[in-house]
Design an enzyme around this catalytic site. Structure first.
Site, PDB file in Angstrom:
ATOM      1  N   VAL A 102      46.159  -0.688  22.665  1.00  0.00           N
ATOM      2  CA  VAL A 102      46.771  -1.895  21.697  1.00  0.00           C
ATOM      3  C   VAL A 102      46.320  -2.085  20.638  1.00  0.00           C
ATOM      4  CG1 VAL A 102      45.838  -3.772  22.744  1.00  0.00           C
ATOM      5  CG2 VAL A 102      48.334  -3.950  22.313  1.00  0.00           C
ATOM      6  N   ASP A 103      45.148  -1.879  20.189  1.00  0.00           N
ATOM      7  CA  ASP A 103      44.581  -2.001  18.942  1.00  0.00           C
ATOM      8  C   ASP A 103      45.139  -1.092  17.906  1.00  0.00           C
ATOM      9  OD1 ASP A 103      42.798  -2.936  17.218  1.00  0.00           O
ATOM     10  OD2 ASP A 103      40.735  -2.061  17.990  1.00  0.00           O
TER      11      ASP A 103
ATOM     12  N   THR B 155      41.853  -4.492  30.286  1.00  0.00           N
ATOM     13  CA  THR B 155      42.463  -3.583  31.833  1.00  0.00           C
ATOM     14  C   THR B 155      42.682  -2.206  31.386  1.00  0.00           C
ATOM     15  OG1 THR B 155      44.778  -4.124  31.256  1.00  0.00           O
ATOM     16  CG2 THR B 155      43.499  -5.591  32.484  1.00  0.00           C
TER      17      THR B 155
END
Ligand code: AR6
Length: 165
Positions: free
Chosen positions: A31-32, A116
Site C-alpha cells: 500500500v506504501d 498484515t
C-alpha cells in the site's frame, strides 16, 4: 462510526488516508508503493524532511496528488510471534493516526490493514486490535467516519467479523 470498505485506498475522498509505512518513511511496496505512486513525487520530497518514524507511531504529510488532504504514515510492527509487544505497537499506530487526524481538523480517515501484508501480522488478530483501539478512541470523540479498507475479499470478511464481535 466504523465501516469496512473493499478496494484501493488511494482513490478515497476522505480527509486523511493512512499509509502502512516503514521506519524510513521513504516508500516501499504494498500500500506504501501504491500511495506514493498515486500521490506523486511531492509526497516523497515531504517525507524526506520527516526524519523517519518509530515503530508503533505515525507522522502526517499533505496528500499531494491524492483526493485526501493528508497522508498519515504509520509504522506497524513486524510480526515475530506475538511476544514482542506487537499488539501494543499496532494499537499505537491506530491511536497516533487518530490523534494526528484530529489535530489536522479531520473527521474522516481511512486505514489499510496495517502490518498484515509484508509484515506478517495475522489478519484476524490485527483486525481485533484495530477495532478495539478505534472504538476506545472514538468513545468521547463525536462525528467521525472511520473506514477500514480491505484490498481483498478475505480481508473484508475478517474486518467485518471483527466489527461484529
Ligand atoms: N489499498 C488498500 N490496501 C492495500 C493496497 C491498496 N492500494 N495495497 C495493498 N494493500 P503491506 P505492511 C493491503 O504489505 O504489512 C511496505 O513495503 C495489503 O493487501 O502494504 O504494514 C512498507 O514500506 C495488506 O492487507 O503493509 C513497509 O516496508 C495491507 O494493505 C512494509 O511494506 C498491508 O500490507 C509494511 O508492511
Amino acid at each position: 462510526m466504523i465501516r469496512v470498505w473493499q478496494g484501493d485506498i488511494t482513490g478515497l475522498d476522505v480527509c486523511a488516508i493512512v499509509n502502512a509505512a516503514n521506519r524510513s518513511l521513504l516508500g516501499g511496496g504494498g500500500v506504501d508503493g501504491a500511495i506514493h505512486r498515486a500521490a506523486g513525487p511531492g509526497l516523497l520530497d515531504e517525507c524526506r524532511g520527516l526524519g523517519g518514524c518509530e515503530t508503533g507511531s505515525a507522522k502526517i504529510t499533505g496528500g499531494h496528488g491524492l483526493k485526501a488532504r493528508h497522508v498519515i504514515h504509520a509504522v506497524g510492527p513486524v510480526w515475530q510471534g506475538g511476544g514482542q509487544g506487537e499488539a501494543e505497537l499496532l494499537a499505537g499506530c491506530y491511536r497516533t493516526a487518530m490523534d494526528l487526524a484530529d489535530a489536522a481538523g479531520c473527521r474522516s480517515v481511512a486505514f489499510p490493514a496495517i502490518s498484515t501484508g509484508v509484515y506478517g501480522y495475522p489478519p484476524e488478530d490485527a483486525a481485533r486490535v484495530a477495532v478495539a483501539t478505534l472504538r476506545d478512541w472514538l468513545d468521547g470523540h463525536e462525528g467521525w467516519e472511520v473506514t477500514l479498507v480491505a484490498f481483498d475479499a478475505r480481508t473484508a470478511d475478517v474486518l467485518q467479523k471483527a466489527l461484529e464481535e
